[in-house]
Design a protein around this motif. Structure first.
Motif, PDB file in Angstrom:
ATOM      1  N   THR A  58       0.820  -1.217   0.000  1.00 38.67           N
ATOM      2  CA  THR A  58       0.000   0.000   0.000  1.00 38.67           C
ATOM      3  C   THR A  58       0.857   1.272   0.000  1.00 38.67           C
ATOM      4  O   THR A  58       0.323   2.372  -0.084  1.00 38.67           O
ATOM      5  N   ASP A  59       2.164   1.113   0.119  1.00 38.59           N
ATOM      6  CA  ASP A  59       3.086   2.252   0.206  1.00 38.59           C
ATOM      7  C   ASP A  59       3.591   2.577  -1.202  1.00 38.59           C
ATOM      8  O   ASP A  59       4.504   1.920  -1.728  1.00 38.59           O
ATOM      9  N   ALA A  60       2.997   3.609  -1.809  1.00 36.98           N
ATOM     10  CA  ALA A  60       3.285   3.913  -3.221  1.00 36.98           C
ATOM     11  C   ALA A  60       4.778   4.170  -3.461  1.00 36.98           C
ATOM     12  O   ALA A  60       5.338   3.704  -4.459  1.00 36.98           O
ATOM     13  N   GLU A  61       5.400   4.904  -2.542  1.00 38.20           N
ATOM     14  CA  GLU A  61       6.821   5.224  -2.754  1.00 38.20           C
ATOM     15  C   GLU A  61       7.693   3.978  -2.694  1.00 38.20           C
ATOM     16  O   GLU A  61       8.599   3.790  -3.504  1.00 38.20           O
TER      17      GLU A  61
ATOM     18  N   VAL B 108       6.769   0.906  -3.278  1.00 40.22           N
ATOM     19  CA  VAL B 108       6.515   0.045  -4.447  1.00 40.22           C
ATOM     20  C   VAL B 108       7.248   0.593  -5.671  1.00 40.22           C
ATOM     21  O   VAL B 108       7.875  -0.161  -6.422  1.00 40.22           O
ATOM     22  N   ALA B 109       7.210   1.916  -5.845  1.00 38.52           N
ATOM     23  CA  ALA B 109       7.890   2.520  -7.008  1.00 38.52           C
ATOM     24  C   ALA B 109       9.404   2.295  -6.939  1.00 38.52           C
ATOM     25  O   ALA B 109      10.073   2.298  -7.975  1.00 38.52           O
TER      26      ALA B 109
ATOM     27  N   LYS C 193      -5.679  -1.386  -4.223  1.00 41.78           N
ATOM     28  CA  LYS C 193      -4.673  -0.395  -4.597  1.00 41.78           C
ATOM     29  C   LYS C 193      -3.283  -1.034  -4.672  1.00 41.78           C
ATOM     30  O   LYS C 193      -2.486  -0.685  -5.550  1.00 41.78           O
TER      31      LYS C 193
ATOM     32  N   LEU D 280      -0.624  -0.564  -7.643  1.00 39.24           N
ATOM     33  CA  LEU D 280       0.699   0.059  -7.485  1.00 39.24           C
ATOM     34  C   LEU D 280       1.808  -0.859  -8.008  1.00 39.24           C
ATOM     35  O   LEU D 280       2.721  -0.409  -8.721  1.00 39.24           O
TER      36      LEU D 280
ATOM     37  N   ARG E 164       1.606  -1.056 -11.745  1.00 39.08           N
ATOM     38  CA  ARG E 164       2.037   0.211 -12.357  1.00 39.08           C
ATOM     39  C   ARG E 164       3.556   0.280 -12.444  1.00 39.08           C
ATOM     40  O   ARG E 164       4.110   0.831 -13.397  1.00 39.08           O
ATOM     41  N   THR E 165       4.224  -0.308 -11.457  1.00 40.12           N
ATOM     42  CA  THR E 165       5.687  -0.302 -11.470  1.00 40.12           C
ATOM     43  C   THR E 165       6.252  -1.368 -12.415  1.00 40.12           C
ATOM     44  O   THR E 165       7.195  -1.113 -13.166  1.00 40.12           O
TER      45      THR E 165
END
Ligand SMILES: NC(=O)c1ccc[n+]([C@@H]2O[C@H](COP(=O)([O-])OP(=O)(O)OC[C@H]3O[C@@H](n4cnc5c(N)ncnc54)[C@H](O)[C@@H]3O)[C@@H](O)[C@H]2O)c1
Length: 259
Positions: A63-66, A68-69, A110, A114, A117-118
């Protein structure tokens, strides 16, 4: 029978692989030759699982977008991605807090967005990849757990959109939808109600609840080259539950229905 090695030289990333179904999938992929990145938000579970199966631990909250990116892709862009991490609130809808709703949605829906998306643009640039999302039969009928069920229904939709978007780029995206599987996710309920699994088993046409192995078998098939022309599909692994209700049939029919 000698084990098959369908994933020799492949790299697989499995989220929520520290426990239950994810751990079984990770272990089976490793046993068939894959190098597995064991991703879990619980660092202790990730480390233990990675050591157990000979993979690499990744401490990751999906859930941590940063975070995961910034996934470390040093071992290479995964050939196989299994979006398995989930939580499930037991609070009945009228008493459910916004925070509980948001946590279920963030983890179940989500998180896979995420991670995809990465990773999917990178899989597409390479021209190959196979994603298996872990859904639930809760997506298609009501069995309680409102927020979790809504999120799993969303995950089926996301599976279809990603399958169509990335199909021409050689990336397949499918979903396995299990029914009741005995894993640690049930531990709290079983502590309160030890006979629960025996009662649930009566509803299943195949007469038992499922095991993590049942789910892993389906996931490995969809991840493998044997499923090369399958994308955007939902494969139910549910002991026949969505086909009909064995207990209801037994109660309705007066004759011996097997005769
Ligand atoms: N067990 C069942 O009856 C059942 C039925 C249908 C579907 N499923 C699905 O199967 C999957 C696995 O469930 P399980 O029963 O093995 O559960 P589990 O609780 O045993 O394992 C889930 C794992 O996910 C990890 N996790 C949770 N939130 C995370 C996050 N934000 N980031 C990274 N990791 C996180 C947990 O630490 C845990 O290791 C889930 O998607 C679940 O919805 C399970």
């Amino acid at each position: 029978m000698s084990p098959t090695r369908r994933f020799e030289g492949r790299h697989a990333l499995v989220t929520g692989a520290g426990s239950g179904i994810g751990l079984e999938i990770a272990a089976r992929l490793a046993a068939e030759g894959a190098h597995v990145t064991v991703a879990d938000r619980d660092a202790g579970l990730a480390d233990r699982a990675a050591a157990e199966i000979g993979g690499t631990a990744l401490h990751l909250d999906v859930t941590d977008a940063e975070a995961v990116a910034a996934i470390d892709l040093t071992p290479g862009v995964p050939d196989i991605l299994v979006n398995n991490a989930a939580v499930c609130s037991d609070t009945p809808l009228p008493r459910m807090s916004e925070q509980e709703w948001d946590t279920d949605l963030a983890t179940v829906l989500k998180g896979p967005f995420l991670v995809c998306r990465t990773l999917l643009p990178r899989m597409a640039a390479r021209g190959s990849g196979s994603v298996v999302n872990i859904g639930s039969i809760n997506a298609s009928a009501y069995y309680g757990n409102d927020a979790y069920s809504a999120a799993k229904a969303g995950l089926e939709s996301l599976t279809r959109s990603l399958a169509v978007r990335y199909g021409r780029a050689g990336v397949r995206v499918n979903l396995v939808a299990p029914a009741t599987i005995r894993t640690p996710i049930w531990n709290e309920r079983l502590a309160r109600d030890p006979a629960l699994m025996e009662r649930l088993a009566r509803w299943y046409p195949l007469g038992r609840i499922g095991s993590p192995e049942d789910v892993a078998n389906a996931v490995l098939f969809l991840a493998s080259a044997e499923a090369a022309w399958i994308t955007g599909t939902v494969l139910r692994v549910d002991g026949g539950l969505s086909a009909g209700n064995a207990q209801l049939v037994t109660d309705i029919l007066t004759e011996d229905y097997l005769a």
